[in-house]
Design an enzyme around this catalytic site. Structure first.
Site, PDB file in Angstrom:
ATOM      1  N   ASP A  59      30.391  43.370  46.237  1.00  0.00           N
ATOM      2  CA  ASP A  59      30.512  43.735  47.649  1.00  0.00           C
ATOM      3  C   ASP A  59      31.072  45.135  47.844  1.00  0.00           C
ATOM      4  OD1 ASP A  59      33.053  43.024  46.795  1.00  0.00           O
ATOM      5  OD2 ASP A  59      33.480  41.700  48.480  1.00  0.00           O
ATOM      6  N   ASP A 458      44.584  42.518  46.145  1.00  0.00           N
ATOM      7  CA  ASP A 458      44.233  41.114  45.902  1.00  0.00           C
ATOM      8  C   ASP A 458      44.796  40.527  44.616  1.00  0.00           C
ATOM      9  OD1 ASP A 458      42.836  41.001  48.278  1.00  0.00           O
ATOM     10  OD2 ASP A 458      40.913  41.459  47.349  1.00  0.00           O
TER      11      ASP A 458
END
Length: 736
Positions: A59, A458
Site C-alpha cells: 500500500d 506501527d
C-alpha cells in the site's frame, strides 16, 4: 484475453534518469534489514502460465517480484520526489499470455493528501523497466479498501467506473455502458475525503474458459462496492452489454472474485466493510456459471461469524479445493479456512479448546524475521499470530504445497500446504525476505554502541546491532505501537529517549534507556494523555525536551513532572547541544530560539531568513554552538550558538539534514541533506560546510517523497548515511 487498462487516449511516457546540476558520486545503497515486511501487503499474485512468476503489491512500499529462492526484489525504488506516489500500488496484473508484461496502477491517495493523478505503469520485461500511462483521475494505493481493487481492465475508485485498453495499456477508454460505479463509502461524513471517497470497483475476473483463442474473452465478471443493491455484474459478449448476475445476495460488499475453471464456478468473498481495518460480518458464495445457481458456502455462522472475508484462492491442480481468509479477526487470532469439496465442508487453522485455549493446526516459524515472534505456536488467545488485514491469499498454480498470503505485518505462507488435508498441521512462516515496507519516523547513530536505532511507524523501532541481519526484537518493556522520535545524549550516548503516539491511560509515551536501547524504563514525569511530536535529550541525559503532538512544548529534568515551556510556540522543532547539558535549540517560522537553562525558557536569538517552515536542527557533536537548520528556504548555519545564521547558497529548500564522520581525522563533519539544488530534489553530501555538494543518490534510488524521509549520518564511518523512508524502510549508503 483482454489485458489491463486505464483512461483517456494518452501516450505512454518513457521513464528516464534525472540529471543533477551538482556533481555526483557513486554510492552503494542497501536496505537495513528488518526482514519481515513491516506493513500491509494487499495482494500477492502468481502468473498462471509461467511457473515461479510471482508479484506482491504494497500500500505504501511499491511492488516486488519474487526470486527463485523465495526472497523478493523491489521494482519501484527508482521513484523519486516527483513520483513519490508511485509507491502506492492500488492494483496489479501479470499477463498470462505475454508473461513478461506487468501492469501496476499507482497513486497514493484520492483526496487532498496527494495532488497527483494516478498512473498505469507498464512493463514488458518483468518489472525491470516501466513506461507510464497517465490517468486523468487519482488512484489510492493507501486509501480504504486498498485490498479489494484489481486490474484486468481497470476498475477505478471515486466513481470513475470501468476502463478498458486494447493496446497493452498505452491508452484507455471508459466503459460507459457499465451499469455501476459503486455507491459505498466507509464514512460519507469524513471531511478529509479519506473515508468519504467511493470505493468503486472491487474485482474484474475473466472466465477464460469461454470464447476462443485469439479473440477477446466474452465472459467477464465485475464486483462493485454497492451495499444493498446489485454488486456483481457480467458480460457474455466481451463488454458490448452488461447485466447484473441474477440471484445474487447483495447484503455485503464483494472483495474477491476467483474463477475455478475446471468447475466453471466463480467464488466470491464478501464483508460488511471495505477493509482493510474493518469487517464484522460477511459471507462466501459460489456461482455456477453453467447453471446460474448461487450457493452460500460461508464457513461459519452464528456467534462464530464475527468478521468479514477477504483473501480467497482456488487450487488449480485440485478442483474443488478452495481457501478463504477472515479479513479481520482481531481476537483470539486471525483465521483461514480450507475446503476440499467446493465449500460443502470446511476446516480451520484453529478452534477453541476445552480449557479456553486454542487448538491450533499449524507450526509457526519467524526465522527470517525473529522480531515478529514468538517463534512457536501460541495457543493462548489474543496473540495475532496468523495475521490480520488478510486480503491477499493465493495458492501457487503449479505447486499445491506452496501458498502465500499478505497481512498487515508481513507475507506469510509455506511449502507443505497439502498436509492440511491429511495430518492437518501446516507450517506458517514469515516469507517476506527482501520486503522492507516500514515507515521510518526517526533515526539516530550514536558515536558508540550499536550503529543505528530507529523510530518506526506501527512497530515501534529497533536497535540495529548489525545492518544486514533482522533484529531479534523491537523495543521492549515500555512498548507501544508507533515511536514518533528518538534521541541520544551527546556526552553519554548510551542514554536514549524515545516518544510514542498512542493515547493510553496506562502506558506513558516517554521511555528512557541507559544501555543503548537494550532495556527501557518509563519516564514517570510524563502524562498519559500527551503523545507524539519530537524529542531532544540533553548532553548529559538528565533533561528531556518534548515538542509534543498534542500539548505544546514541555520539559522535564530527572523524571520530574513535565511542565509547559511557554516561551516556545507549539510545534517547534527542537534539538539539544551535544556537549553543554544546559543548552537546547528550537525554531518556529523564521525565528530561532536558544535556551541556556536546560530548556526551561527560550529566547529568540536570530532569524532564518524568510523561512516559514523549519524542518530539522542538527548540532555539531564536537563543537558547542555549531548549529545547522533546514527549512523551506534552504539550509542555515550558525557558529555562534544561534546568534547569527548564514544561508547556504546552493539549496533552495531542504528537509532532512545530518552530520556524519569527517573525511579526515579532526576535520569538519560531513554534511548530508535531502534538498533542492538547482531545481533537482535529491540527496547530497558536502565535505566543506556546504560550499560544494555531490549528489549521492542515483536513478535507481529515488527514495520517493523527500519531505517524508528522515536521515542521520554515521559518526564512525566517513561517507555513510542512513535514510529512513515512508514505505521502503531504512537505507544505508556507502561511497562506492
Amino acid at each position: 484475453m483482454l489485458i489491463p487498462n486505464i483512461l483517456a487516449v494518452l501516450a505512454a511516457v518513457a521513464i528516464g534518469p534525472s540529471v543533477s546540476a551538482a556533481s555526483s558520486q557513486a554510492y552503494n545503497w542497501q536496505n537495513v534489514k528488518i526482514g519481515g515486511g513491516g506493513g500491509f501487503t494487499p495482494d500477492i499474485i502468481f502468473n498462471p502460465s509461467e511457473k515461479g512468476l510471482t508479484y506482491a503489491r504494497m500500500d505504501i512500499g511499491g511492488a516486488y517480484k519474487m526470486n527463485t529462492d523465495g526472497s523478493w526484489t523491489p521494482l519501484l525504488d527508482w521513484a523519486d520526489n516527483t513520483r513519490w506516489d508511485y509507491w502506492g500500488v492500488d492494483a496489479i496484473a501479470t499477463d498470462p499470455v505475454d508473461t513478461g508484461r506487468l501492469y501496476l496502477a499507482v497513486g497514493m491517495y484520492t483526496n487532498s493528501y496527494d495532488p497527483n493523478n494516478g498512473t498505469i505503469l507498464i512493463s514488458t520485461d518483468y518489472g525491470t523497466s516501466f513506461t507510464e500511462s497517465p490517468l486523468p483521475f487519482k488512484v489510492g494505493g493507501n486509501m480504504p479498501s486498498r485490498g479489494i481493487n484489481n486490474i484486468l481492465y481497470f476498475g477505478a475508485r471515486s466513481g470513475h467506473g470501468l476502463w478498458k485498453s486494447t493496446d497493452y495499456g498505452a491508452t484507455w477508454t471508459n466503459v460507459t455502458n457499465f451499469p455501476s460505479v459503486g455507491t459505498y463509502a466507509p464514512d460519507p461524513s469524513d471531511t478529509t475525503g479519506y473515508n468519504s471517497d467511493l470505493t468503486g470497483l472491487a474485482f474484474v475476473t475473466f472466465d477464460y474458459t469461454s470464447g476462443t483463442s485469439g479473440e477477446p474473452t466474452p465472459t467477464i465478471f465485475v464486483g462493485v462496492a454497492n451495499e444493498g443493491s446489485d454488486n456483481i455484474f457480467y458480460t457474455n459478449d466481451a463488454g458490448a452489454t452488461w447485466s447484473a448476475v441474477a440471484g445474487q445476495n447483495n447484503t455485503y460488499l464483494p472483495h474477491k472474485g476467483v474463477l475455478s475453471p475446471a468447475e466453471k464456478v466463480l467464488y466470491i468473498s464478501e464483508s460488511n466493510g471495505s477493509g482493510p481495518y474493518d469487517g464484522t460480518l460477511g459471507a462466501v458464495y459460489k456461482y455456477n456459471i453453467t447453471s446460474g445457481v448461487w450457493t452460500d458456502i460461508t464457513p461459519v455462522s452464528g456467534s462464530n461469524l464475527f468478521f468479514g472475508f477477504g483473501g480467497l484462492s482456488v487450487d488449480l491442480q485440485n478442483p474443488g479445493t478452495i481457501m478463504v481468509a477472515a479479513l479481520n479477526s482481531w481476537y483470539p487470532d486471525g483465521q483461514i479456512f480450507r475446503s476440499n469439496d467446493s465449500g460443502v465442508t470446511w476446516s480451520a487453522l484453529w478452534s477453541w479448546g476445552s480449557d479456553s485455549t486454542l487448538d491450533k493446526w499449524y507450526t509457526y516459524s519467524d526465522s527470517l524475521a525473529p522480531w515478529i515472534g514468538p517463534d512457536y505456536t501460541v495457543t493462548t488467545p489474543g496473540t495475532l499470530q496468523i495475521g490480520w488485514m488478510m486480503e491477499g491469499l493465493n495458492i501457487d498454480p503449479f505447486d499445491s504445497d506452496h501458498w502465500l498470503y499478505g497481512t498487515g505485518m508481513t507475507i506469510y505462507g509455506g511449502y507443505d500446504l497439502t498436509k492440511w488435508d491429511t495430518v492437518h498441521n501446516v507450517t506458517i512462516e514469515s516469507l517476506a525476505n527482501g520486503v522492507e515496507e516500514t515507515a521510518i519516523l526517526g533515526l539516530i547513530s550514536p558515536p558508540s554502541g550499536p550503529p543505528l536505532l530507529s523510530a518506526v511507524g506501527d512497530i515501534e523501532g529497533f536497535v540495529h546491532y548489525t545492518l544486514n541481519t533482522p533484529p531479534n526484537a523491537s523495543y521492549t518493556n515500555r512498548a507501544w505501537t508507533t515511536t514518533a522520535d528518538i534521541d541520544f545524549a551527546g556526552n553519554k550516548p548510551s542514554n536514549i529517549v524515545r516518544v510514542g503516539t498512542a493515547t493510553s491511560s496506562t502506558v506513558l509515551q516517554v521511555s528512557l534507556s541507559t544501555d543503548s536501547g537494550a532495556t527501557w524504563s518509563p519516564d514517570y514525569g510524563a502524562a498519559a494523555n500527551v503523545t507524539g511530536g519530537h524529542v531532544a535529550l540533553s548532553a548529559d541525559g538528565d533533561t528531556v525536551l518534548w515538542s509534543t503532538g498534542t500539548n505544546g512544548v514541555m520539559v522535564s529534568q530527572n523524571m520530574s513532572t513535565f511542565t509547559a515551556v511557554t516561551s516556545l510556540p507549539s510545534g517547534s522543532i527542537i534539538a539539544s547541544d551535544k556537549l553543554n547539558d544546559s543548552i537546547f535549540y528550537a525554531a518556529s517560522g523564521a525565528d530561532f530560539y536558544l535556551s541556556v537553562d536546560g530548556g526551561e525558557t527560550f529566547d529568540v536569538t536570530s532569524t532564518l531568513g524568510s523561512s516559514t517552515a523549519p524542518v530539522k536542527i542538527v548540532v555539531n557533536p564536537s563543537l558547542t554552538g555549531d548549529v545547522w537548520v533546514s527549512s523551506d528556504k534552504g539550509i542555515f548555519h550558525s557558529t555562534d550558538t544561534g546568534s547569527s545564521f548564514t544561508a547556504l547558497s546552493a539549496p533552495s529548500e531542504a528537509w532532512a539534514i545530518a552530520l556524519g564522520a569527517p573525511a579526515s581525522s579532526g576535520g569538519y563533519p560531513a554534511l548530508y541533506a535531502a534538498a533542492d539544488i538547482s531545481g533537482l530534489v535529491g540527496y547530497y553530501r558536502s565535505d566543506d560546510t556546504g560550499a560544494t555538494w555531490v549528489q549521492i543518490n542515483d536513478a535507481a534510488h529515488g527514495f520517493a517523497q523527500a519531505s517524508a524521509n528522515v536521515m542521520t549520518g554515521d559518526p564512525r564511518i566517513y561517507g555513510r548515511v542512513y535514510i529512513g523512508t515512508n514505505g521502503r524502510g531504512i537505507w544505508y549508503g556507502d561511497i562506492a
